[in-house]
Design a protein around this motif. Structure first.
Motif, PDB file in Angstrom:
ATOM      1  N   GLY A   1      -7.250  39.464  43.579  1.00  0.00           N
ATOM      2  CA  GLY A   1      -8.601  38.949  43.795  1.00  0.00           C
ATOM      3  C   GLY A   1      -9.385  38.698  42.811  1.00  0.00           C
ATOM      4  O   GLY A   1     -10.478  38.190  42.908  1.00  0.00           O
ATOM      5  N   SER A   2      -8.772  39.193  41.766  1.00  0.00           N
ATOM      6  CA  SER A   2      -9.553  38.702  40.386  1.00  0.00           C
ATOM      7  C   SER A   2      -9.779  37.103  40.138  1.00  0.00           C
ATOM      8  O   SER A   2      -8.970  36.305  40.459  1.00  0.00           O
ATOM      9  CB  SER A   2      -8.792  39.253  39.138  1.00  0.00           C
ATOM     10  OG  SER A   2      -8.446  40.527  39.055  1.00  0.00           O
ATOM     11  N   ASP A   3     -10.985  36.831  39.453  1.00  0.00           N
ATOM     12  CA  ASP A   3     -11.094  35.244  39.192  1.00  0.00           C
ATOM     13  C   ASP A   3     -11.511  35.210  37.682  1.00  0.00           C
ATOM     14  O   ASP A   3     -11.701  36.660  37.088  1.00  0.00           O
ATOM     15  CB  ASP A   3     -12.280  34.882  39.836  1.00  0.00           C
ATOM     16  CG  ASP A   3     -13.748  35.645  39.914  1.00  0.00           C
ATOM     17  OD1 ASP A   3     -13.530  36.177  39.143  1.00  0.00           O
ATOM     18  OD2 ASP A   3     -14.606  35.391  40.751  1.00  0.00           O
ATOM     19  N   ASN A   4     -11.588  34.305  36.835  1.00  0.00           N
ATOM     20  CA  ASN A   4     -11.757  34.183  35.513  1.00  0.00           C
ATOM     21  C   ASN A   4     -10.780  35.074  34.803  1.00  0.00           C
ATOM     22  O   ASN A   4     -11.323  35.535  33.649  1.00  0.00           O
ATOM     23  CB  ASN A   4     -13.240  34.775  35.069  1.00  0.00           C
ATOM     24  CG  ASN A   4     -14.454  33.859  35.570  1.00  0.00           C
ATOM     25  OD1 ASN A   4     -14.046  32.588  35.519  1.00  0.00           O
ATOM     26  ND2 ASN A   4     -15.520  34.323  35.603  1.00  0.00           N
ATOM     27  N   ALA A   5      -9.570  34.983  35.330  1.00  0.00           N
ATOM     28  CA  ALA A   5      -8.346  35.714  34.672  1.00  0.00           C
ATOM     29  C   ALA A   5      -7.832  35.091  33.316  1.00  0.00           C
ATOM     30  O   ALA A   5      -8.040  33.860  33.303  1.00  0.00           O
ATOM     31  CB  ALA A   5      -7.220  35.776  35.578  1.00  0.00           C
ATOM     32  N   SER A   6      -7.382  35.668  32.513  1.00  0.00           N
ATOM     33  CA  SER A   6      -6.846  35.131  31.110  1.00  0.00           C
ATOM     34  C   SER A   6      -5.843  34.138  31.708  1.00  0.00           C
ATOM     35  O   SER A   6      -4.944  34.495  32.389  1.00  0.00           O
ATOM     36  CB  SER A   6      -6.486  36.195  30.301  1.00  0.00           C
ATOM     37  OG  SER A   6      -5.704  35.832  29.419  1.00  0.00           O
ATOM     38  N   ILE A   7      -5.703  33.138  30.687  1.00  0.00           N
ATOM     39  CA  ILE A   7      -4.450  32.344  30.758  1.00  0.00           C
ATOM     40  C   ILE A   7      -3.105  32.777  29.784  1.00  0.00           C
ATOM     41  O   ILE A   7      -2.205  32.379  29.967  1.00  0.00           O
ATOM     42  CB  ILE A   7      -4.675  30.884  30.617  1.00  0.00           C
ATOM     43  CG1 ILE A   7      -5.246  30.597  28.867  1.00  0.00           C
ATOM     44  CG2 ILE A   7      -5.892  30.372  31.375  1.00  0.00           C
ATOM     45  CD1 ILE A   7      -5.536  29.464  28.530  1.00  0.00           C
ATOM     46  N   ASN A   8      -3.697  33.746  29.240  1.00  0.00           N
ATOM     47  CA  ASN A   8      -2.700  34.305  28.127  1.00  0.00           C
ATOM     48  C   ASN A   8      -1.837  35.598  28.599  1.00  0.00           C
ATOM     49  O   ASN A   8      -0.880  35.940  28.540  1.00  0.00           O
ATOM     50  CB  ASN A   8      -3.065  34.492  26.825  1.00  0.00           C
ATOM     51  CG  ASN A   8      -3.715  33.393  26.069  1.00  0.00           C
ATOM     52  OD1 ASN A   8      -2.773  32.403  26.050  1.00  0.00           O
ATOM     53  ND2 ASN A   8      -5.049  32.926  26.189  1.00  0.00           N
ATOM     54  N   ASN A   9      -2.781  36.483  29.139  1.00  0.00           N
ATOM     55  CA  ASN A   9      -2.342  38.079  29.318  1.00  0.00           C
ATOM     56  C   ASN A   9      -2.439  38.405  30.658  1.00  0.00           C
ATOM     57  O   ASN A   9      -2.217  39.357  31.088  1.00  0.00           O
ATOM     58  CB  ASN A   9      -3.360  38.979  28.529  1.00  0.00           C
ATOM     59  CG  ASN A   9      -3.352  38.805  26.975  1.00  0.00           C
ATOM     60  OD1 ASN A   9      -2.289  38.378  26.657  1.00  0.00           O
ATOM     61  ND2 ASN A   9      -4.398  38.668  26.376  1.00  0.00           N
ATOM     62  N   SER A  10      -2.511  37.287  31.809  1.00  0.00           N
ATOM     63  CA  SER A  10      -2.527  37.637  33.251  1.00  0.00           C
ATOM     64  C   SER A  10      -0.992  37.849  33.530  1.00  0.00           C
ATOM     65  O   SER A  10      -0.136  37.173  32.804  1.00  0.00           O
ATOM     66  CB  SER A  10      -3.219  36.800  33.635  1.00  0.00           C
ATOM     67  OG  SER A  10      -4.924  36.800  33.653  1.00  0.00           O
ATOM     68  N   ALA A  11      -0.796  38.174  34.806  1.00  0.00           N
ATOM     69  CA  ALA A  11       0.374  38.068  35.281  1.00  0.00           C
ATOM     70  C   ALA A  11       1.372  39.059  34.820  1.00  0.00           C
ATOM     71  O   ALA A  11       2.524  38.706  34.723  1.00  0.00           O
ATOM     72  CB  ALA A  11       0.965  36.850  35.496  1.00  0.00           C
ATOM     73  N   ALA A  12       1.090  40.159  34.221  1.00  0.00           N
ATOM     74  CA  ALA A  12       1.727  41.273  34.005  1.00  0.00           C
ATOM     75  C   ALA A  12       2.288  42.157  34.923  1.00  0.00           C
ATOM     76  O   ALA A  12       1.511  42.773  35.672  1.00  0.00           O
ATOM     77  CB  ALA A  12       1.469  41.844  32.792  1.00  0.00           C
ATOM     78  N   VAL A  13       3.607  42.201  35.210  1.00  0.00           N
ATOM     79  CA  VAL A  13       4.121  43.252  36.117  1.00  0.00           C
ATOM     80  C   VAL A  13       4.900  44.344  35.588  1.00  0.00           C
ATOM     81  O   VAL A  13       5.927  43.879  34.705  1.00  0.00           O
ATOM     82  CB  VAL A  13       5.011  42.376  37.142  1.00  0.00           C
ATOM     83  CG1 VAL A  13       5.596  43.495  38.292  1.00  0.00           C
ATOM     84  CG2 VAL A  13       4.287  40.998  37.623  1.00  0.00           C
ATOM     85  N   THR A  14       4.581  45.333  35.677  1.00  0.00           N
ATOM     86  CA  THR A  14       5.429  46.599  35.127  1.00  0.00           C
ATOM     87  C   THR A  14       5.595  47.719  36.345  1.00  0.00           C
ATOM     88  O   THR A  14       5.116  47.582  37.321  1.00  0.00           O
ATOM     89  CB  THR A  14       4.538  47.476  34.063  1.00  0.00           C
ATOM     90  OG1 THR A  14       3.305  47.846  34.752  1.00  0.00           O
ATOM     91  CG2 THR A  14       4.278  46.513  33.137  1.00  0.00           C
ATOM     92  N   VAL A  15       6.824  48.428  36.170  1.00  0.00           N
ATOM     93  CA  VAL A  15       7.132  49.565  37.114  1.00  0.00           C
ATOM     94  C   VAL A  15       7.489  50.785  36.138  1.00  0.00           C
ATOM     95  O   VAL A  15       8.066  50.648  35.137  1.00  0.00           O
ATOM     96  CB  VAL A  15       8.422  49.041  37.998  1.00  0.00           C
ATOM     97  CG1 VAL A  15       9.605  48.753  36.952  1.00  0.00           C
ATOM     98  CG2 VAL A  15       8.501  50.069  38.841  1.00  0.00           C
ATOM     99  N   SER A  16       7.069  52.023  36.960  1.00  0.00           N
ATOM    100  CA  SER A  16       7.601  53.212  36.330  1.00  0.00           C
ATOM    101  C   SER A  16       8.115  53.996  37.619  1.00  0.00           C
ATOM    102  O   SER A  16       8.360  53.490  38.761  1.00  0.00           O
ATOM    103  CB  SER A  16       6.136  54.057  36.310  1.00  0.00           C
ATOM    104  OG  SER A  16       5.438  54.201  37.293  1.00  0.00           O
ATOM    105  N   LYS A  17       9.288  54.723  37.119  1.00  0.00           N
ATOM    106  CA  LYS A  17      10.159  55.631  37.991  1.00  0.00           C
ATOM    107  C   LYS A  17      10.915  54.323  38.969  1.00  0.00           C
ATOM    108  O   LYS A  17      11.047  54.512  40.097  1.00  0.00           O
ATOM    109  CB  LYS A  17       9.220  56.294  39.019  1.00  0.00           C
ATOM    110  CG  LYS A  17       8.430  57.276  38.270  1.00  0.00           C
ATOM    111  CD  LYS A  17       8.079  58.329  39.326  1.00  0.00           C
ATOM    112  CE  LYS A  17       7.032  59.360  38.623  1.00  0.00           C
ATOM    113  NZ  LYS A  17       6.353  60.358  39.582  1.00  0.00           N
ATOM    114  N   GLY A  18      11.272  53.265  38.242  1.00  0.00           N
ATOM    115  CA  GLY A  18      12.300  52.545  39.046  1.00  0.00           C
ATOM    116  C   GLY A  18      12.509  51.228  37.881  1.00  0.00           C
ATOM    117  O   GLY A  18      12.104  51.072  36.764  1.00  0.00           O
ATOM    118  N   THR A  19      13.030  50.179  38.487  1.00  0.00           N
ATOM    119  CA  THR A  19      13.526  48.898  37.793  1.00  0.00           C
ATOM    120  C   THR A  19      13.108  47.886  38.727  1.00  0.00           C
ATOM    121  O   THR A  19      13.189  47.770  39.878  1.00  0.00           O
ATOM    122  CB  THR A  19      14.941  48.697  37.427  1.00  0.00           C
ATOM    123  OG1 THR A  19      15.746  48.943  38.812  1.00  0.00           O
ATOM    124  CG2 THR A  19      15.170  49.931  36.442  1.00  0.00           C
TER     125      THR A  19
END
Length: 415
Positions: free
Chosen positions: A65-83
């Motif tokens: 739901g975020s707006d005004n998101a960065s065009i450089n650092n947005s869309a980062a996906v990470t996972v812990s305890k898995g792949t």
């Protein structure tokens, strides 16, 4: 009567009591009115479901739901305890966005910078060590052009320029928080020279050292402006680094009085060229000027710089001026001249303010002064014009901040 009534009352009471006992007996099983049995069953069900739930914990930034998101650092996906086993990113109209998964499959990011004013959707899947699957979804919108600013900079990444070339940045929005923006910009030289920024106005900042750049050094410009608020509700989007090389030290001296041009490298004269500067009616600016553009041939129309006849047309309109090198935004050039008599060069000033060199129509005659100077000059070279009788060029008219003292230059910094 009294006894009989009392007995009937006891009978009724017994019946009622019996009813309560019966009711209690009926509700004492799985359907206890307190619901404790149901709670226990649900808890067991929840516990069983939890044992089947993946331990993989997926995080997506920015949050859904975020707006005004960065065009450089947005869309980062990470996972812990898995792949991560699958990540898909699309625009609102379904266009796929390419991305890259890390070697250990614990993170993902887009392969290129995102677009402004665009809504993106992300869907991620991961597995834990037991093969149990987890999912996460998010949607966000990147910052709009209205709410963001960018800086157009010169020189270009990977270029080689002369010792006078400043780093000049022109912003597409007026900057009111100059201090924050300047802190997001660093310019450094391999020579170790101190580099300071100077604001000419709300849209332009230039960077230079006290003296010309050291020849053969490397200059690095870093923009860390992503998310920096340059004005109320207007944020930077740039995050990049560029480098350029400084070439040989070439400084040219133009003397309108002697009508000669002396080209020096490392302080030594390598060539003297006869010139024709601005006429007494149209003097050439004096001062330190930096070459900002080069054109093998270009059109010069007097109407574009205020030289017009009574009919409003330009006093001149030459469509193939050879070997033109820009010195100011207002139209001062060093350029070849094929239409003037050869005798004027070195003897009389006849131009509308430019510095003219003898040349040949077509810009291909290697034996002309115009050809030689053009081919032995690079953007960023310095041209110092003297003895014209005109005022010193304004520091912001082109890349000509060298006309400010070091103290005045530093006074224009917001850092």
């Amino acid at each position: 009567m009294t006894v009989s009534k009392r007995r009937r009352g006891l009978t009724v009471a017994s019946a009622l009591l019996g009813g309560v006992l019966v009711l209690s007996a009926c509700s004492s099983g799985d359907n206890d009115a307190s619901g404790s049995s149901n709670d226990t069953s649900q808890a067991k069900a929840d516990e069983a479901a939890a044992k089947k739930t993946s331990e993989a914990d997926i995080k997506i930034t920015p949050k859904d739901g975020s707006d005004n998101a960065s065009i450089n650092n947005s869309a980062a996906v990470t996972v812990s305890k898995g792949t991560l086993t699958d990540v898909s990113m699309t625009t609102a109209d379904g266009a796929e966005v390419a991305g890259a998964l890390s070697a250990d499959k614990t993170s993902w990011k887009p392969s290129a910078q995102l677009e402004r004013s665009t809504t993106y959707k992300l869907a991620a899947e991961a597995k834990d060590s037991d093969g149990r699957v987890a999912h996460e979804n998010a949607s966000f919108t990147t910052v709009s052009p209205t709410n963001s600013f960018i800086g157009n900079f010169t020189p270009e990444d990977g270029s080689t320029v002369g010792v006078g070339m400043p780093v000049s940045i022109n912003f597409d929005k007026a900057i009111t928080n100059k201090s924050a923006v300047q802190k997001g910009i660093t310019v450094s030289s391999s020579s170790g020279q101190e580099v300071v920024g100077h604001w000419f106005n709300a849209n332009r900042i230039d960077f230079r050292p006290d003296d010309y750049w050291t020849e053969n050094s490397t200059v690095t410009l870093k923009l860390a402006l992503d998310g920096v608020e340059g004005a109320d509700g207007v944020y930077g989007v740039q995050q990049k680094a560029v480098t350029f090389k400084i070439g040989r030290n070439q400084v040219t001296y133009v003397d309108a009085k002697t009508k000669q041009m002396k080209v020096t490298q490392d302080g030594k004269t390598v060539k003297t060229i006869p010139i024709s500067a601005g006429s007494p009616e149209n003097k050439t600016y004096e001062g330190i000027m930096v070459m900002s553009e080069k054109f093998k041939e270009t059109r010069m129309n007097g109407a574009t710089v205020g030289f017009t006849d009574d009919d409003g047309k330009g006093e001149y309109d030459i469509k193939d001026v050879p070997h033109a090198i820009r010195l100011t935004n207002s139209g001062t050039f060093v350029h070849g001249n094929y239409w003037g008599a050869k005798s004027i060069f070195g003897s009389v000033n006849t131009s509308h303010g430019c510095v003219g060199l003898s040349d040949t129509k077509g810009a291909n005659d290697k034996g002309t002064a115009g050809y030689w100077f053009y081919n032995n000059s690079i953007v960023g070279d310095v041209v110092i014009v003297q003895n014209t009788g005109d005022k010193t060029v304004s520091p912001d008219n082109g890349l000509n901040g060298w006309n400010l003292s070091w103290a005045d230059w530093k006074a224009g910094s917001a850092a």
